[in-house]
Design a protein around this motif. Structure first.
Motif, PDB file in Angstrom:
ATOM      1  N   PHE A 202       0.771  -1.300  -0.063  1.00 27.97           N
ATOM      2  CA  PHE A 202       0.013  -0.167  -0.038  1.00 27.97           C
ATOM      3  C   PHE A 202       0.919   1.218  -0.079  1.00 27.97           C
ATOM      4  CE2 PHE A 202       0.709  -0.608   4.531  1.00 27.97           C
ATOM      5  CZ  PHE A 202       1.079   0.577   5.042  1.00 27.97           C
ATOM      6  N   THR A 203       2.191   1.157   0.421  1.00 27.93           N
ATOM      7  CA  THR A 203       3.040   2.228   0.249  1.00 27.93           C
ATOM      8  C   THR A 203       3.485   2.689  -0.949  1.00 27.93           C
ATOM      9  OG1 THR A 203       5.088   0.967   0.726  1.00 27.93           O
ATOM     10  CG2 THR A 203       3.676   1.551   2.633  1.00 27.93           C
ATOM     11  N   ALA A 204       3.315   1.644  -2.093  1.00 25.07           N
ATOM     12  CA  ALA A 204       3.902   2.183  -3.333  1.00 25.07           C
ATOM     13  C   ALA A 204       3.005   2.716  -4.364  1.00 25.07           C
ATOM     14  CB  ALA A 204       4.789   0.524  -3.779  1.00 25.07           C
ATOM     15  N   GLY A 205       1.569   2.505  -4.073  1.00 21.78           N
ATOM     16  CA  GLY A 205       0.693   2.647  -5.106  1.00 21.78           C
ATOM     17  C   GLY A 205       0.371   4.262  -5.409  1.00 21.78           C
ATOM     18  N   GLY A 206       0.748   4.924  -4.621  1.00 22.26           N
ATOM     19  CA  GLY A 206       0.503   6.623  -4.762  1.00 22.26           C
ATOM     20  C   GLY A 206      -0.674   7.047  -4.331  1.00 22.26           C
ATOM     21  N   VAL A 207      -1.630   6.041  -3.564  1.00 17.44           N
ATOM     22  CA  VAL A 207      -2.515   6.582  -2.761  1.00 17.44           C
ATOM     23  C   VAL A 207      -2.149   7.141  -1.366  1.00 17.44           C
ATOM     24  CG1 VAL A 207      -4.619   5.834  -1.874  1.00 17.44           C
ATOM     25  CG2 VAL A 207      -3.952   4.846  -3.928  1.00 17.44           C
ATOM     26  N   LEU A 221       9.063   4.284   8.944  1.00 17.78           N
ATOM     27  CA  LEU A 221       8.574   5.347   9.073  1.00 17.78           C
ATOM     28  C   LEU A 221       8.691   5.971   7.571  1.00 17.78           C
ATOM     29  CD1 LEU A 221       9.846   7.147  12.225  1.00 17.78           C
ATOM     30  CD2 LEU A 221       7.600   6.165  11.683  1.00 17.78           C
ATOM     31  N   THR A 222       9.640   5.887   6.873  1.00 21.28           N
ATOM     32  CA  THR A 222       9.662   6.333   5.546  1.00 21.28           C
ATOM     33  C   THR A 222       8.566   5.737   4.518  1.00 21.28           C
ATOM     34  OG1 THR A 222      12.201   6.647   5.939  1.00 21.28           O
ATOM     35  CG2 THR A 222      11.258   6.602   3.645  1.00 21.28           C
ATOM     36  N   ARG A 223       8.485   4.406   4.447  1.00 19.51           N
ATOM     37  CA  ARG A 223       7.365   3.912   3.715  1.00 19.51           C
ATOM     38  C   ARG A 223       6.032   4.438   4.334  1.00 19.51           C
ATOM     39  NH1 ARG A 223       8.057  -2.276   4.024  1.00 19.51           N
ATOM     40  NH2 ARG A 223       6.298  -2.047   2.351  1.00 19.51           N
ATOM     41  N   LEU A 224       5.796   4.433   5.408  1.00 20.28           N
ATOM     42  CA  LEU A 224       4.599   5.071   6.099  1.00 20.28           C
ATOM     43  C   LEU A 224       4.120   6.242   5.672  1.00 20.28           C
ATOM     44  CD1 LEU A 224       4.464   3.209   9.569  1.00 20.28           C
ATOM     45  CD2 LEU A 224       2.967   2.666   7.656  1.00 20.28           C
ATOM     46  N   ARG A 225       5.225   7.044   5.940  1.00 24.42           N
ATOM     47  CA  ARG A 225       4.953   8.660   5.357  1.00 24.42           C
ATOM     48  C   ARG A 225       4.545   8.756   3.941  1.00 24.42           C
ATOM     49  NH1 ARG A 225       9.443  11.967   6.171  1.00 24.42           N
ATOM     50  NH2 ARG A 225       7.968  13.697   5.609  1.00 24.42           N
ATOM     51  N   ARG A 226       5.145   7.968   3.075  1.00 29.33           N
ATOM     52  CA  ARG A 226       4.823   7.673   1.628  1.00 29.33           C
ATOM     53  C   ARG A 226       3.464   7.514   1.235  1.00 29.33           C
ATOM     54  NH1 ARG A 226       8.112   3.062  -0.598  1.00 29.33           N
ATOM     55  NH2 ARG A 226       9.867   4.282   0.232  1.00 29.33           N
ATOM     56  N   ALA A 227       2.812   6.816   2.062  1.00 29.41           N
ATOM     57  CA  ALA A 227       1.315   6.574   1.929  1.00 29.41           C
ATOM     58  C   ALA A 227       0.373   7.706   2.766  1.00 29.41           C
ATOM     59  CB  ALA A 227       0.905   5.235   2.410  1.00 29.41           C
ATOM     60  N   LEU A 228       1.022   8.600   3.438  1.00 24.94           N
ATOM     61  CA  LEU A 228       0.100   9.670   4.110  1.00 24.94           C
ATOM     62  C   LEU A 228       0.113  10.799   3.548  1.00 24.94           C
ATOM     63  CD1 LEU A 228      -0.966   9.892   7.009  1.00 24.94           C
ATOM     64  CD2 LEU A 228       1.149  10.808   7.929  1.00 24.94           C
ATOM     65  N   ALA A 229      -1.026  11.435   3.547  1.00 22.42           N
ATOM     66  CA  ALA A 229      -1.237  12.700   2.939  1.00 22.42           C
ATOM     67  C   ALA A 229      -0.145  13.795   3.473  1.00 22.42           C
ATOM     68  CB  ALA A 229      -2.780  13.335   3.287  1.00 22.42           C
TER      69      ALA A 229
END
Length: 330
Positions: A202-207, A221-229
């Motif tokens: 879910f962190t790689a789909g751009g949503v 944290l880096t991956r989670l922030r990628r999925a966060l607005a």
């Protein structure tokens, strides 16, 4: 009374069934005749004494302050202290206590609430710790508002299964992340969308999501922030890492240190179980908006097996311990 106990911090397989004295009551205490007790990661930490930070928090530095583990409880009031005004003998209650893995347990009246009428004792016993973590993680730490896009990792677990239902009750659009075996269960809880993390990252789909409640604890944290607005909020509920001293807390600490330097809110959660929040969860349960998912129940003498099953990560929802009535052991 019979109880599960140990004298030192130990592995769960060293827990033993014992005959022990019924807890003495203080003026503000309630004695609960236990019908069922909940099992969660907190119990494993208290049994093993890990992380060491937990010992300094009042559980006992060198040995357990209370030989009987277990915190989440449901049962009937047996007796009350002189200052107790909220409950009387025979009342059906649930909440947190000292030593739930026993036929009788002592609890402060401010840690109990009337048991939801819609729930059995077994169901109610699974609610306090995980239910309050879900509620406080979303409502308080997450500042959830109606219409937000919310992602919940570990949505098929203890906290996660409650979080999906709480988020829906508060009007969010919910995406749950879980393993393959739990996808249908998470969908049945009301999730608008379910992601099988074994097939999709879910962190790689751009949503991007407005709020992420991370209960799984295995993503950086880096991956989670990628999925966060860009102005979204990440709430971290436990997780692995941190070694024997800070086990489960290191990512929370790093998130809070980072948040002043980024646009996103990154925070951890140290939940409590106050009576007011228990009543909120009761209202949700009695309205039909929240139903605990009980994966398995174990009899008191198999508490070690329950903790072993918990650590596999396989349970869908929660685990409960059933307690035999006083006198049944003879």
């Amino acid at each position: 009374m019979i109880a599960i106990a140990r004298d030192t911090y130990c592995e769960p397989d060293q827990l033993r069934l014992r005959d022990m004295a019924v807890p003495a009551l203080g003026a503000d205490d309630v004695l609960v005749r236990v019908e069922a007790a909940g099992v969660d990661q907190g119990v494993w930490h208290v049994v093993t004494g890990l992380p060491y930070l937990l010992r300094a928090a009042g559980f006992g530095l060198r040995r357990p302050r209370n030989p009987v583990p277990g915190m989440d409880v449901a049962g009937r009031v047996e007796a009350v202290g002189a200052n107790v005004t909220r409950f009387g003998p025979g009342d059906e209650v649930y909440g947190t206590c000292d030593g739930a893995f026993a036929q009788f347990a002592r609890a402060g009246q401010d840690k109990l609430a009337p048991k939801p009428a819609a729930l059995s004792f077994v169901q109610a016993a699974t609610v306090p710790g995980s239910g309050c973590a879900a509620l406080q993680g979303l409502r308080d730490a997450g500042r959830l508002t109606t219409g937000q896009r919310v992602l919940i990792t570990g949505a098929g677990g203890g906290v996660g299964s409650f979080a999906v239902q709480v988020a829906k009750a508060y009007g969010a659009h919910v995406t749950g992340v879980c393993r393959t075996a739990k996808t249908e269960m998470v969908r049945s809880l009301g999730a608008d969308h379910v992601i099988d993390h074994t097939r999709e990252d879910f962190t790689a789909g751009g949503v991007r999501w407005d709020l992420i409640l991370d209960t799984a604890g295995n993503r950086s944290l880096t991956r989670l922030r990628r999925a966060l607005a860009p102005r979204g909020t990440l709430v971290i509920v436990g997780g692995p890492g941190g070694g024997r001293v800070l086990q489960g807390a290191d990512r929370q600490i790093r998130a809070m240190l980072l948040t002043p330097f980024v646009g996103q809110r990154l925070t951890g959660l140290m939940s409590t179980q106050p009576a007011a929040d228990l009543r909120t969860l009761s209202d949700l349960a009695d309205s039909g908006a929240l139903t605990p998912v009980v994966d398995r129940t174990y009899p008191l003498e198999r508490t070690a097996d329950a903790l072993g099953h918990l650590k596999t990560g396989e349970p869908a929802g929660k685990i409960a311990i059933t307690i035999p009535p006083a006198g049944a052991e003879s």
